[in-house]
Design an enzyme around this catalytic site. Structure first.
Site, PDB file in Angstrom:
ATOM      1  N   SER A 144     -23.768  90.378  12.234  1.00  0.00           N
ATOM      2  CA  SER A 144     -24.947  89.705  12.783  1.00  0.00           C
ATOM      3  C   SER A 144     -25.903  89.385  11.655  1.00  0.00           C
ATOM      4  O   SER A 144     -25.942  90.102  10.645  1.00  0.00           O
ATOM      5  CB  SER A 144     -25.641  90.636  13.782  1.00  0.00           C
ATOM      6  OG  SER A 144     -26.929  90.174  14.086  1.00  0.00           O
ATOM      7  N   TYR A 160     -29.589  98.773  15.810  1.00  0.00           N
ATOM      8  CA  TYR A 160     -28.589  97.699  15.715  1.00  0.00           C
ATOM      9  C   TYR A 160     -28.559  97.118  14.302  1.00  0.00           C
ATOM     10  O   TYR A 160     -27.495  96.919  13.716  1.00  0.00           O
ATOM     11  CB  TYR A 160     -28.923  96.615  16.746  1.00  0.00           C
ATOM     12  CG  TYR A 160     -27.913  95.492  16.822  1.00  0.00           C
ATOM     13  CD1 TYR A 160     -26.679  95.693  17.437  1.00  0.00           C
ATOM     14  CD2 TYR A 160     -28.194  94.233  16.301  1.00  0.00           C
ATOM     15  CE1 TYR A 160     -25.751  94.656  17.532  1.00  0.00           C
ATOM     16  CE2 TYR A 160     -27.281  93.197  16.394  1.00  0.00           C
ATOM     17  CZ  TYR A 160     -26.054  93.421  17.003  1.00  0.00           C
ATOM     18  OH  TYR A 160     -25.135  92.388  17.087  1.00  0.00           O
TER      19      TYR A 160
END
Length: 236
Positions: A144, A160
């Site tokens: 990501s 995350y």
């Protein structure tokens, strides 16, 4: 029967979202695809749906949070196919935590790291011998943009972000250690409309899968240890 020329690919978290679309597109491109997920029922249902479209997909149960489950899956793949050409580490979690990293329940960070980092680490560790055996392999870590260093100076989704930062570091380290024609790269699929990404995300799973899959078929001159979005290298 598996013809020697047919390539075998495995996708973790393949029963829905980007993972499911990756399985579908790999199969459409002539791969024999192993759809893996920790939920046996959902995994088998997804596999059956793809088989009904005459796609060459089989199911192997694997929980990336369970080292024994990963080890057993690797044994199963070796026994059934004798090789693995492409591994896509797609399984991932995000727990809705927008507070400060030091204020959140530490178990959120631990659970996030367990799946997004250690899960990928143990899967690579268990399956790379199948690639080393034939001197060929393509590993793709679905990461990501949140995993880039520049994101660490902003608050929000800290668990995350850290998990994807670690995954990016793992990508580079494994690339530096890999021998033969084994290549590992990380990909940012963008913000995708899935159960995880939510309905307002601008990209479809199909677009995301297309932006990832080119790395499954790169030649020996292709990149190793890179981070990509839509086929272009992005900063770590």
């Amino acid at each position: 029967m598996l013809s020697h020329a047919q390539k075998v690919a495995l996708v973790t978290g393949g029963n829905r979202g980007i993972g499911y679309e990756l399985v579908r597109q790999l199969a459409l491109n002539g791969f024999k695809v192993i759809l893996s997920s920790r939920d046996s029922k959902k995994g088998q249902e997804a596999t059956q749906k793809l088989k009904e479209s005459n796609l060459d997909v089989t199911f192997v149960e694997m929980d990336v949070n369970d080292q024994e489950s990963i080890r057993q899956a690797a044994i199963t793949v070796d026994e059934r196919f004798g090789k693995l050409d492409v591994l896509i580490n797609n399984a991932g979690v995000i727990f809705d935590e927008n507070g400060k990293l030091l204020n959140m329940d530490p178990s959120i960070l631990e659970r996030t790291m367990a799946t997004n980092f250690f899960g990928a680490y143990h899967v690579i560790r268990s399956f790379i011998p199948l690639m080393e055996k034939q001197g060929y392999g393509r590993i793709i870590n679905v990461s990501s943009e949140y995993g880039s260093m520049s994101e660490m100076s902003c608050t929000g989704v800290g668990a995350y972000k850290l998990s994807k930062l670690a995954l990016n570091g793992l990508t580079q380290l494994v690339a530096a250690e890999s021998k033969g024609d084994i290549k590992i790269n990380a990909v940012d699929p963008g913000w995708v409309s899935t159960d995880m990404g939510g309905p307002s995300a601008p990209r479809t799973p199909k677009q995301a899968a297309e932006s990832i899959l080119w790395l499954a078929t790169i030649g020996p001159e292709g990149p190793n240890g890179g981070f990509y979005r839509d086929g272009k290298r992005v900063d770590w």
